[in-house]
Design a protein around this motif. Structure first.
Motif, PDB file in Angstrom:
ATOM      1  N   ILE A 813       0.840  -1.207   0.000  1.00 33.91           N
ATOM      2  CA  ILE A 813       0.000   0.000   0.000  1.00 33.91           C
ATOM      3  C   ILE A 813       0.875   1.257   0.000  1.00 33.91           C
ATOM      4  O   ILE A 813       0.573   2.241  -0.670  1.00 33.91           O
ATOM      5  CB  ILE A 813      -0.953   0.006   1.208  1.00 33.91           C
ATOM      6  N   GLU A 814       1.984   1.212   0.744  1.00 35.25           N
ATOM      7  CA  GLU A 814       2.897   2.357   0.776  1.00 35.25           C
ATOM      8  C   GLU A 814       3.494   2.606  -0.614  1.00 35.25           C
ATOM      9  O   GLU A 814       3.619   3.746  -1.054  1.00 35.25           O
ATOM     10  CB  GLU A 814       4.015   2.105   1.784  1.00 35.25           C
ATOM     11  N   ALA A 815       3.842   1.516  -1.293  1.00 30.12           N
ATOM     12  CA  ALA A 815       4.380   1.643  -2.655  1.00 30.12           C
ATOM     13  C   ALA A 815       3.336   2.222  -3.601  1.00 30.12           C
ATOM     14  O   ALA A 815       3.627   3.103  -4.406  1.00 30.12           O
ATOM     15  CB  ALA A 815       4.848   0.271  -3.142  1.00 30.12           C
ATOM     16  N   ILE A 816       2.091   1.732  -3.493  1.00 34.40           N
ATOM     17  CA  ILE A 816       1.010   2.245  -4.341  1.00 34.40           C
ATOM     18  C   ILE A 816       0.753   3.713  -4.034  1.00 34.40           C
ATOM     19  O   ILE A 816       0.457   4.510  -4.925  1.00 34.40           O
ATOM     20  CB  ILE A 816      -0.274   1.417  -4.121  1.00 34.40           C
ATOM     21  N   GLY A 817       0.889   4.094  -2.780  1.00 33.80           N
ATOM     22  CA  GLY A 817       0.631   5.470  -2.364  1.00 33.80           C
ATOM     23  C   GLY A 817       1.655   6.471  -2.848  1.00 33.80           C
ATOM     24  O   GLY A 817       1.514   7.665  -2.602  1.00 33.80           O
ATOM     25  N   GLY A 818       2.704   6.011  -3.510  1.00 31.92           N
ATOM     26  CA  GLY A 818       3.706   6.932  -4.051  1.00 31.92           C
ATOM     27  C   GLY A 818       5.126   6.506  -3.762  1.00 31.92           C
ATOM     28  O   GLY A 818       6.075   7.167  -4.170  1.00 31.92           O
ATOM     29  N   GLY A 819       5.305   5.407  -3.043  1.00 34.22           N
ATOM     30  CA  GLY A 819       6.633   4.973  -2.657  1.00 34.22           C
ATOM     31  C   GLY A 819       7.413   4.304  -3.771  1.00 34.22           C
ATOM     32  O   GLY A 819       8.608   4.100  -3.644  1.00 34.22           O
ATOM     33  N   SER A 820       6.755   3.921  -4.835  1.00 32.90           N
ATOM     34  CA  SER A 820       7.428   3.254  -5.946  1.00 32.90           C
ATOM     35  C   SER A 820       6.952   3.817  -7.271  1.00 32.90           C
ATOM     36  O   SER A 820       5.927   4.500  -7.336  1.00 32.90           O
ATOM     37  CB  SER A 820       7.163   1.745  -5.908  1.00 32.90           C
ATOM     38  N   SER A 821       7.681   3.490  -8.309  1.00 30.04           N
ATOM     39  CA  SER A 821       7.347   3.970  -9.650  1.00 30.04           C
ATOM     40  C   SER A 821       5.975   3.483 -10.079  1.00 30.04           C
ATOM     41  O   SER A 821       5.575   2.356  -9.783  1.00 30.04           O
ATOM     42  CB  SER A 821       8.399   3.472 -10.643  1.00 30.04           C
ATOM     43  N   ARG A 822       5.269   4.333 -10.814  1.00 28.45           N
ATOM     44  CA  ARG A 822       3.951   3.948 -11.325  1.00 28.45           C
ATOM     45  C   ARG A 822       4.053   2.779 -12.301  1.00 28.45           C
ATOM     46  O   ARG A 822       3.085   2.032 -12.486  1.00 28.45           O
ATOM     47  CB  ARG A 822       3.282   5.139 -12.011  1.00 28.45           C
ATOM     48  N   GLY A 823       5.216   2.588 -12.892  1.00 32.85           N
ATOM     49  CA  GLY A 823       5.383   1.482 -13.814  1.00 32.85           C
ATOM     50  C   GLY A 823       5.301   0.115 -13.160  1.00 32.85           C
ATOM     51  O   GLY A 823       5.182  -0.903 -13.839  1.00 32.85           O
ATOM     52  N   LEU A 824       5.367   0.090 -11.816  1.00 29.36           N
ATOM     53  CA  LEU A 824       5.329  -1.183 -11.097  1.00 29.36           C
ATOM     54  C   LEU A 824       3.964  -1.502 -10.507  1.00 29.36           C
ATOM     55  O   LEU A 824       3.816  -2.474  -9.767  1.00 29.36           O
ATOM     56  CB  LEU A 824       6.358  -1.149  -9.960  1.00 29.36           C
ATOM     57  N   MET A 825       2.965  -0.663 -10.816  1.00 28.68           N
ATOM     58  CA  MET A 825       1.660  -0.854 -10.169  1.00 28.68           C
ATOM     59  C   MET A 825       1.015  -2.194 -10.514  1.00 28.68           C
ATOM     60  O   MET A 825       0.299  -2.772  -9.695  1.00 28.68           O
ATOM     61  CB  MET A 825       0.724   0.296 -10.538  1.00 28.68           C
TER      62      MET A 825
END
Length: 906
Positions: A813-825
């Motif tokens: 959830i943290e990654a989806i919230g902006g912690g990771s690149s959008r390319g990895l969604m």
């Protein structure tokens, strides 16, 4: 009048202060006067001059905001009564302020200090005296009684006091109602008095006055409707009275109101015929208020079914009122919510009663479809050309509302509705019906489109016939062509299951691509077809690519549509043999690489910056959808014929090959541009970060690391660019780490999952190692989606997931919230999908716990949006692509990109 001189109030004459405030040209004097008056308003000394300010011989007596702040003396009530009587024939503004003051006093003192406040108000103003005109005193009393409930609605009383005062006011209705009824029924009551009575009733019913207690007065309101001077206020009073939530308890009163409303039909028809939009609008409001708020209560009165059916037909007349919305009429839009409500109420009954109601109301809803499609028709070309842009936009929104209604009505009418539409369209296009306008054809197609966009029509037996009819349409109008395109796009999933029909519609789509007026509809439709039908498109691929390249070169479409077109080509190429992919990629990309080289050598200017951003977007969107490895459907299992889902033939991965040959050149161009433009490169940071991440994820190369280092060095310290730079840095770091630390795990897991399912293996260590080191990589998400299905088979794995799965979810959830690149969604969506499929009860609990933290995973997302995200995820246990769409939508909201052009183009 003496000056006020105290320690708390500076010396000043109130009359001088008011004169300065209104007439002194010096702004400093105005400010000083305003400050003095504000202090005076809350001071005890105000009593020395407040009443003097109201003297009619003072030209500034209208400065009435002095009064409400000084309500603190027992004698105030008497003084206010006296002043209201005095001003009943004077300034309307002063009278209203005085009434507000007395109402405020009443609300702050009832029921303890001033019991029976309303009866006293009525008694005082009904007494003769003071030489004040009786009509004026009556109007003053009505003004006071009107503002009393209004002041209550806006008062800042504590909650416990609000309840006490509401109860006290409710008991006072017994004193108000007879007075209003008497004044409204008297033949000699002036129009102004009756209008004030109606206003007063509107004000009181908002206090949830029982409808049974205002029944006679509401019925009297109907007698006022023929009077043009009273019509608007009478409508408002009736609508307010029957719209109160509590009024549904008074069924007998509602039944009495039905014939009253039906009696307005003659007046309604006369208004429509004469073009009196205000009268038709008002009567429609009354009918809809009764039907919409009380449809279930009235449906349940089976012995009165004919009366309610007549009311429904009256509302149907309002829905189909002649003229084009919003130019000739604005009434029909009021009725749409009623049809939702009635359908919901009918479908909520038990099956036996539902069957009875459907027998009566299914024909009504079929009639509604005909009416709605007629209302959705465009006007003639000549008339439409005279409409303003605002009118056209309102009509577009109105058609969307009709589309939503049709989609909802399908739930009741089912497949028979599609058959009904198909038969009508067939009669028009096969010339078995007299010559019809293009508007009629367009509206019927719009009906199909409305339903097919949201309802699964794959099993409908009329869609093949519809696809066969589409080429017979004489498309000689932009609006008709648009609807044809959108209808084809809505049927893209059906076409994927019936690929033989592609040859009937694909030529129409490709032809429309060359028309800038059809830009949105044609490109979006091609994108849907390429996404849903890509395995059946190889025979058409060369033609699609050629037409697409031609319109891109001619720059026919705007930026957004160009991005969609590149996405479409990515979907298309993904299903081709590797050699064809490479050939098409080189022909597509080489001109843009050459353009970039040329632009990088030019002196920086706004024009070439925009060109670089455009090319960057095109390449990024192409790579986003070009993926030959995705051979699964949305449910996670292969359902396409084996020939379509077979692994690609041996040979280089086209994207890898492309990256290997182009990445160094592209990175060198951009590194040069960054060094040259420095901070002028800022508008391109987000898009370049996304594209660079995609390129490095596919084939890690040193040139990409060099460019990343350059961008971090220049832009990481700038707040607005930190998020994309941070995401890129994390992606590059995690991919690089995975090469050294986790490189062999995923292949082993894919080839032999049992290695990780042994009970003797420390699964927890593997779980944590993967989560800590490579959360942002495809390796770890693959691990998760391979491991989770075995929770029920391997007890150690089940224990690990039970104990530490929440940590995994929190990181995702943290990654989806902006912690990771959008390319990895997509990878994170797969983890959520797997958790939902195999650990549903745990995921339900974890989502609630993880998302309840304020500001997590982003300060930009609200609690309501988090709740919606949770509900959407938990609902999708079969459709993997839908989960990916939900995650992409949520990450845009979290990053503040939702609704932006950049997000739309991605």
């Amino acid at each position: 009048m003496h000056c006020v001189c105290t320690d708390s109030l500076p010396p000043q004459s109130p009359f001088l202060a008011l004169h300065q405030l209104y007439y002194d040209p010096n702004i400093e004097n105005k400010n000083l006067a305003q400050k003095w008056l504000m202090q005076a308003q809350v001071s005890p000394q105000a009593w020395q001059f407040s009443w003097a300010l109201l003297s009619p011989d003072k030209v500034l007596y209208s400065h009435m905001q002095m009064l409400p702040s000084t309500l603190r003396y027992p004698t105030l009530k008497t003084q206010l009564f006296s002043q209201i009587a005095c001003f009943s024939s004077g300034s309307k503004m002063v009278l209203t302020r005085l009434c507000v003051a007395l109402a405020s006093l009443a609300l702050n003192t009832m029921p303890e200090a001033w019991p029976g406040a309303v009866p006293e108000m009525v008694r005082v103003f009904q007494e003769e005296g003071g030489g004040v005109d009786g009509r004026a005193r009556c109007l003053a009393l009505l003004e006071l009684l009107t503002v009393l409930p209004e002041e209550f609605q806006t008062s800042r009383l504590p909650q416990y006091r609000k309840g006490q005062v509401r109860g006290a006011l409710g008991r006072e209705w017994g004193s108000v109602c007879p007075l209003l009824q008497q004044l409204l029924r008297r033949g000699d009551s002036p129009g102004a008095v009756k209008a004030r009575v109606l206003r007063c009733l509107s004000s009181w019913v908002l206090l949830d006055v029982p409808l049974s207690e205002s029944e006679g007065l509401v019925e009297d309101c109907f007698t006022a409707l023929p009077d043009p001077e009273l019509f608007d206020t009478a409508v408002e009073a009736i609508v307010n009275a029957i719209s109160q939530p509590d009024s549904q308890r008074y069924v007998n009163t509602l039944l009495k109101l039905v014939p009253q409303v039906l009696s307005l039909q003659d007046q309604l028809r006369e208004a429509v015929q004469s073009g009196d939009m205000e009268t038709s609008h008002g009567i429609c409001r009354i009918a809809v208020a009764l039907g919409e708020n009380h449809s279930r209560a009235l449906l349940e009165q089976v012995e009165h079914w004919q009366g309610f059916l007549a009311l429904v037909n009256m509302i149907m007349f309002c829905t189909g009122i002649p003229g084009h919305y919003p130019v000739n009429e604005t009434t029909s839009s009021l009725t749409l919510t009623f049809w939702y409500t009635l359908q919901d109420d009918i479908m909520s009954f038990d099956s036996e009663r539902q069957a009875v109601y459907l027998q009566v109301y299914r024909p009504v809803y079929f009639q509604l479809v005909d009416v709605l499609l007629h209302k959705a028709q465009f006007p003639s070309d000549q008339e439409y050309a005279t409409w303003s842009s605002d009118e056209k936009e309102q009509f577009r929104i109105y058609r969307v509302d009709i589309s939503d209604t049709l989609m909802y009505v399908y739930e009741m009418l089912g497949a028979e509705l599609l058959s009904n539409l198909y038969e009508k369209l067939g009669r028009i296009l096969t010339n078995t019906e007299p010559a019809s306008s293009w508007q009629h054809t367009e509206a019927l197609l719009y009906g199909f489109q409305s339903i097919a966009e949201t309802i699964d029509v794959n099993y409908s037996d009329v869609i093949p016939g519809l696809i066969g009819l589409i080429p017979r349409i004489n498309i000689n109008n932009v609006q008709l062509a648009d609807t044809v395109m959108f209808t084809i796009g809505a049927l893209a999933e059906w076409l994927a299951d019936h690929p033989v029909m592609l040859s009937s519609v694909l030529p129409l789509v490709l032809q429309a691509l060359g028309n800038p007026d059809l830009s949105v509809s044609s490109v979006s439709t091609l994108k849907k077809i390429c996404r849903e039908c890509k395995y059946d498109l190889p025979p058409y691929a060369s033609n699609i690519v050629a037409v697409s390249q031609e319109v891109l070169i001619k720059q026919i479409h705007k930026t957004s549509q160009c991005m969609w077109l590149m996405q479409a080509l990515g979907f298309l190429l993904s299903a081709l043999p590797v050699e064809e992919i490479l050939r098409n990629l080189h022909s597509l990309i080489t001109p843009y690489i050459q353009q970039l080289e040329k632009l990088a050598d030019e002196t920086p200017n706004p024009s070439n910056k925009l060109a670089i951003i455009h090319i960057l977007g095109l390449l990024s969107n192409l790579f986003t959808t070009l993926d030959i490895s995705k051979q699964e459907d949305e449910s996670g299992e292969s359902t396409a014929p084996p020939i379509k889902t077979a692994p690609p033939p041996p040979g280089p991965n086209p994207v890898s090959h492309l990256n290997q040959s182009h990445t160094p050149a592209v990175c060198a161009i951009f590194e040069k541009s960054v060094k040259t433009l420095l901070h002028d490169f800022a508008p391109m940071v987000s898009q370049l970060s996304e594209m660079l991440g995609q390129m490095y994820s596919t084939i890690p190369q040193a040139s990409a690391l060099d460019l990343t280092r350059q961008m971090v060095h220049i832009f990481a310290s700038e707040t607005e660019h930190f998020p994309p730079i941070k995401a890129l840095f994390e992606l590059v770091t995690s991919v690089t780490l995975s090469i050294f630390q986790q490189g062999e795990q995923s292949p082993a897991l894919k080839r032999k999952p049992d290695l990780f399912l042994s009970e003797s293996l420390d699964v927890k260590a593997v779980f944590h190692c993967g989560k800590c080191l490579t959360l942002c990589t495809q390796t770890y998400t693959t691990n998760c989606t391979e491991l989770l299905p075995h929770c029920s088979d391997v007890p150690p794995l089940a224990r690990v997931v039970q104990e530490d799965g929440k940590l995994l979810l929190q990181a995702v959830i943290e990654a989806i919230g902006g912690g990771s690149s959008r390319g990895l969604m997509d990878q994170f969506a797969e983890v959520l999908f797997s958790l939902n499929k195999h650990c549903f009860s745990l995921l339900t609990m974890w989502l609630k716990e993880v998302l309840q933290s304020p500001g997590f995973p982003s300060t930009r997302v609200t609690s309501e949006q988090k709740d919606t995200f949770t509900q959407q995820i938990l609902r999708e246990r079969v459709n993997k692509r839908r989960v990916k769409d939900i995650v992409k939508e949520f990450t845009l909201v979290c990053r503040g990109l939702h609704g932006t052009e950049y997000a739309a183009d991605y």
